[in-house]
Scaffold this active site. Structure first.
Site, PDB file in Angstrom:
ATOM      1  N   ASP A   1       0.818  -1.215   0.000  1.00  0.00           N
ATOM      2  CA  ASP A   1       0.000   0.000   0.000  1.00  0.00           C
ATOM      3  C   ASP A   1       0.852   1.267   0.000  1.00  0.00           C
ATOM      4  OD1 ASP A   1      -1.852  -1.991   0.306  1.00  0.00           O
ATOM      5  OD2 ASP A   1      -3.025  -0.964   1.832  1.00  0.00           O
TER       6      ASP A   1
ATOM      7  N   ASP B   1      -7.988   4.899  11.701  1.00  0.00           N
ATOM      8  CA  ASP B   1      -6.629   5.429  11.659  1.00  0.00           C
ATOM      9  C   ASP B   1      -6.522   6.752  10.924  1.00  0.00           C
ATOM     10  OD1 ASP B   1      -5.337   3.620  13.256  1.00  0.00           O
ATOM     11  OD2 ASP B   1      -4.732   2.299  11.630  1.00  0.00           O
TER      12      ASP B   1
ATOM     13  N   SER C   1      -6.042  -8.532   7.073  1.00  0.00           N
ATOM     14  CA  SER C   1      -5.124  -7.403   7.212  1.00  0.00           C
ATOM     15  C   SER C   1      -4.573  -7.385   8.633  1.00  0.00           C
ATOM     16  CB  SER C   1      -5.860  -6.097   6.914  1.00  0.00           C
ATOM     17  OG  SER C   1      -5.041  -4.987   7.190  1.00  0.00           O
TER      18      SER C   1
ATOM     19  N   ARG D   1      -0.600   5.607  16.905  1.00  0.00           N
ATOM     20  CA  ARG D   1      -0.791   6.624  15.867  1.00  0.00           C
ATOM     21  C   ARG D   1      -0.313   8.013  16.256  1.00  0.00           C
ATOM     22  NH1 ARG D   1      -0.176   2.518  13.120  1.00  0.00           N
ATOM     23  NH2 ARG D   1      -1.967   1.508  12.160  1.00  0.00           N
TER      24      ARG D   1
END
Length: 405
Positions: free
Chosen positions: A17, A128, A182, A99
């Protein structure tokens, strides 16, 4: 729009990605890309990310790969653990808490290299994107944010692979075709979602688990450990002093061995939908229960109960991306004040997926065996005092009872 972006800092893993995003940014915005790859303890070799970035034309001085494991645990995980934060009563917030650190470093690097934008690889459906961008804007209100998943037309794994192959971006064999699920990993946890996990009735296949052995296959003999705390933070395992990241790493191995920390959860995302995820938080699960154990004897009832009221709010703030908000900082100040005397040792037994606190001691204990004993307390507590206490608390109930009668 593309002529307004000159240099962008991308949160870059080197996976499919973000490798596609790197090339897409170069093409779409005709801009220079700076990559930031954080070692959060995800257990992957990060040097390949450097090579992939160089192959994509990123200048060597614009490739940032940093070991932030100690900062992650000391300044993010431990403060959160002091609050006993659990989202929706169960989730130890492993992805959420990583994050803000990544966002902070991206903004710092943007200032260092003179970038006018930052970018991330989060999708438009998930949490996210919110966490990254709230962090960006809190730290630099005027930063430009590029979220490719909300802009491009690469709407499937197949299209991503086609784009990658047409631009000579290496695609590992396991990424060809549909990936089964994922994952996201760091020193605190591994999360898995999507594909085989999307039906909440179907049991999680065993191959999804990567951080823990099946509890049924864990050792048949329990293992007893001790964790020492100072002012609410873990400082030693089995009497051996350890740094925050070292301690969590050691607890992760113990949790892995004993099949501890698995969670199958259907949660409420901030963006509004429900999602089903599987989380493995081996060391964090042990640590969380140990911290609650030491608080049991060092926190006053009023402080402990107030903390339990604040914890869900604190957890929701982290989950929703408000780490840098004033309300989270206010809650943190209250939590940290409560931890001044949370010092001592907790003993735990690890066995086939379970963690049991078997002992706790502290120089600041509020537990008085003399007062609580069932034997003769030598006058430490006058049981006759309870009669008045009960009558005063019963007064309004008695008045209500008489009226209704």
């Amino acid at each position: 729009m593309s002529d307004k972006i000159h240099r962008v800092v991308l949160a870059y893993s080197g996976g499919l990605d973000t490798s596609v995003i790197l090339k897409w940014l170069q093409q779409t915005y005709n801009c220079e890309v700076v990559t930031f790859t954080a070692d959060l303890g995800q257990g992957e070799e990060l040097e390949p990310a450097r090579k992939k970035a160089e192959m994509a034309g990123v200048k060597p001085e614009h490739i940032f790969i940093e070991d932030v494991r100690e900062e992650f645990v000391k300044d993010y995980v431990f403060p959160m653990m002091r609050a006993n934060a659990l989202y929706e009563g169960l989730y130890l917030l492993g992805t959420s808490i990583a994050r803000p650190l990544i966002a902070k470093r991206q903004i710092e690097i943007a200032k260092l290299v003179g970038a006018d934008a930052v970018s991330h690889g989060a999708t438009g459906k998930g949490n996210d994107q919110v966490r990254f961008e709230l962090g960006y804007y809190a730290l630099n209100p005027d930063i430009k944010v590029i979220a490719p998943w909300r802009e491009w037309d690469l709407t499937s794994r197949t299209k991503l692979i086609e784009f990658a192959e047409s631009h000579q971006i290496p695609v590992t064999k396991d990424k060809r075709g549909e990936s089964p699920f994922s994952t996201d990993a760091n020193l605190l946890h591994t999360s898995s979602e999507g594909k085989v996990l999307e039906d909440p009735w179907e049991e999680v296949p065993d191959y999804v688990y990567s951080r823990t052995v099946n509890p049924e296959d864990a050792p048949d003999t329990p293992e007893t450990i001790t964790i020492d705390f100072e002012r609410g933070d873990g400082v030693a395992l089995n009497g051996q002093a350890m740094s925050p990241a070292t301690l969590l790493t050691a607890l992760n191995e113990l949790g892995r061995k004993h099949g501890i920390g698995r969670l199958d959860l259907v949660e409420n995302r901030f963006v509004g939908m429900k999602s089903r995820g599987m989380y493995e938080t081996p060391g964090g699960t042990i640590y969380h229960l140990a911290h609650r154990g030491i608080e049991q004897i060092t926190l006053d009832r009023g402080a402990a109960h107030l903390k339990d009221e604040l914890a869900p709010r604190y957890a929701e703030l982290i989950y929703n991306g408000f780490w840098f908000s004033p309300e989270r900082e206010m809650l943190q100040a209250a939590v940290d004040y409560s931890q001044e005397k949370v010092t001592g040792t907790v003993r735990l037994k690890l066995y086939k997926g379970s963690v049991i606190v078997t002992g706790r001691k502290s120089p600041y204990t509020l537990y008085s065996e003399k007062v609580v004993t069932f034997e003769d307390d030598q006058g430490a507590y006058d049981q006759r005092d309870a009669a008045g206490f009960i009558k005063l608390n019963a007064l309004r109930l008695r008045l209500l009872g008489r009226r209704e009668g």
